[in-house]
Design a protein around this motif. Structure first.
Motif, PDB file in Angstrom:
ATOM      1  N   ARG A 114       4.531  84.573 -34.990  1.00  0.00           N
ATOM      2  CA  ARG A 114       5.030  84.630 -36.376  1.00  0.00           C
ATOM      3  C   ARG A 114       4.276  83.632 -37.249  1.00  0.00           C
ATOM      4  O   ARG A 114       3.889  83.947 -38.377  1.00  0.00           O
ATOM      5  CB  ARG A 114       6.530  84.325 -36.425  1.00  0.00           C
ATOM      6  CG  ARG A 114       7.406  85.545 -36.367  1.00  0.00           C
ATOM      7  CD  ARG A 114       8.849  85.266 -36.784  1.00  0.00           C
ATOM      8  NE  ARG A 114       9.456  84.120 -36.160  1.00  0.00           N
ATOM      9  CZ  ARG A 114      10.094  84.138 -34.990  1.00  0.00           C
ATOM     10  NH1 ARG A 114      10.210  85.259 -34.329  1.00  0.00           N
ATOM     11  NH2 ARG A 114      10.617  83.042 -34.496  1.00  0.00           N
ATOM     12  N   ALA A 142       0.633  84.842 -37.713  1.00  0.00           N
ATOM     13  CA  ALA A 142       0.601  85.979 -38.636  1.00  0.00           C
ATOM     14  C   ALA A 142       0.809  85.508 -40.078  1.00  0.00           C
ATOM     15  O   ALA A 142       0.117  85.967 -40.990  1.00  0.00           O
ATOM     16  CB  ALA A 142       1.656  87.001 -38.253  1.00  0.00           C
ATOM     17  N   GLN A 165      -1.778  85.909 -43.253  1.00  0.00           N
ATOM     18  CA  GLN A 165      -1.353  86.683 -44.415  1.00  0.00           C
ATOM     19  C   GLN A 165      -1.421  85.876 -45.712  1.00  0.00           C
ATOM     20  O   GLN A 165      -1.367  86.457 -46.791  1.00  0.00           O
ATOM     21  CB  GLN A 165       0.056  87.233 -44.197  1.00  0.00           C
ATOM     22  CG  GLN A 165       0.068  88.346 -43.168  1.00  0.00           C
ATOM     23  CD  GLN A 165       1.456  88.802 -42.810  1.00  0.00           C
ATOM     24  OE1 GLN A 165       2.364  87.999 -42.655  1.00  0.00           O
ATOM     25  NE2 GLN A 165       1.621  90.101 -42.643  1.00  0.00           N
ATOM     26  N   PRO A 187      -1.215  89.634 -37.741  1.00  0.00           N
ATOM     27  CA  PRO A 187       0.058  90.209 -38.185  1.00  0.00           C
ATOM     28  C   PRO A 187       0.437  91.470 -37.396  1.00  0.00           C
ATOM     29  O   PRO A 187       1.597  91.652 -37.030  1.00  0.00           O
ATOM     30  CB  PRO A 187      -0.175  90.528 -39.664  1.00  0.00           C
ATOM     31  CG  PRO A 187      -1.247  89.568 -40.076  1.00  0.00           C
ATOM     32  CD  PRO A 187      -2.130  89.422 -38.869  1.00  0.00           C
ATOM     33  N   ASN A 229       3.577  92.034 -34.876  1.00  0.00           N
ATOM     34  CA  ASN A 229       4.485  93.163 -35.088  1.00  0.00           C
ATOM     35  C   ASN A 229       4.666  93.964 -33.797  1.00  0.00           C
ATOM     36  O   ASN A 229       5.787  94.267 -33.395  1.00  0.00           O
ATOM     37  CB  ASN A 229       3.945  94.062 -36.206  1.00  0.00           C
ATOM     38  CG  ASN A 229       4.868  95.215 -36.511  1.00  0.00           C
ATOM     39  OD1 ASN A 229       6.075  95.037 -36.642  1.00  0.00           O
ATOM     40  ND2 ASN A 229       4.307  96.401 -36.601  1.00  0.00           N
TER      41      ASN A 229
END
Length: 178
Positions: free
Chosen positions: A33, A36, A40, A91, A95
């Motif tokens: 997390r 990612a 982002q 990311p 996911n």
């Protein structure tokens, strides 16, 4: 999108396998997390994709931000991704990892579009109904969509349950054309 998913899948599978064997799913989930989120960030993306920065510099920056979450395995993943210029996959890797984790834990995610705000009781009842249908615990992600006119539209994986007024009107129009 499909290409991104295809390229990220082997990394996600490898990380999930490693995390499962070590019984460290939650630690990996948190680390992914964070990674990612870093990728982002527009400024971080610019830094990561800038050819002026070496793979080692990019990796060092990300490890510094991760702090104690940067285990040897996480360092190895970052090293492999940065050497192959694939850090922007993080990311999607995160996911897919979460999807594998949820599947292992017997959880399925459902996206619900509702024409009107749903009460907690309605959400609970819908979650219970979907849990019975799929035989798994269901996590709801509820959004309001006034275009539905009334009712709900539920997405669970590839399944679409359209119980909206708009969906029924479209179905009726299609049957009248035939």
């Amino acid at each position: 999108m499909a290409e991104l998913t295809t390229v990220a899948r082997p990394y996600a599978e490898a990380v999930f396998s490693l995390a499962s064997e070590a019984k460290r799913l939650d630690q990996w989930s948190e680390a992914l997390r964070w990674l990612a989120a870093m990728v982002q960030n527009p400024e971080a993306t610019e830094y990561v994709t800038n050819p002026k920065h070496t793979a080692q510099e990019v990796e060092a920056l990300m490890l510094d931000v991760l702090g104690e979450r940067a285990t040897d395995e996480v360092k190895n993943l970052l090293g492999a991704l940065s050497e192959n210029s694939r850090l922007t996959l993080l990311p999607e890797i995160a996911n897919q990892f979460e999807l594998f984790k949820a599947q292992t834990e017997g959880i399925v995610d459902a996206t619900v579009e509702s024409a009107f705000p749903m009460t907690e009781e309605q959400k609970s009842e819908l979650a219970q109904t979907l849990s019975k249908k799929y035989g798994k615990t269901v996590r709801l992600d509820v959004h309001e969509n006034a275009d539905l006119i009334g009712g709900v539209r539920v997405l669970v994986g590839d399944d679409v349950i359209d119980a909206s007024v708009r969906g029924k009107l479209h179905a009726m129009a299609a049957s009248l054309k035939n």
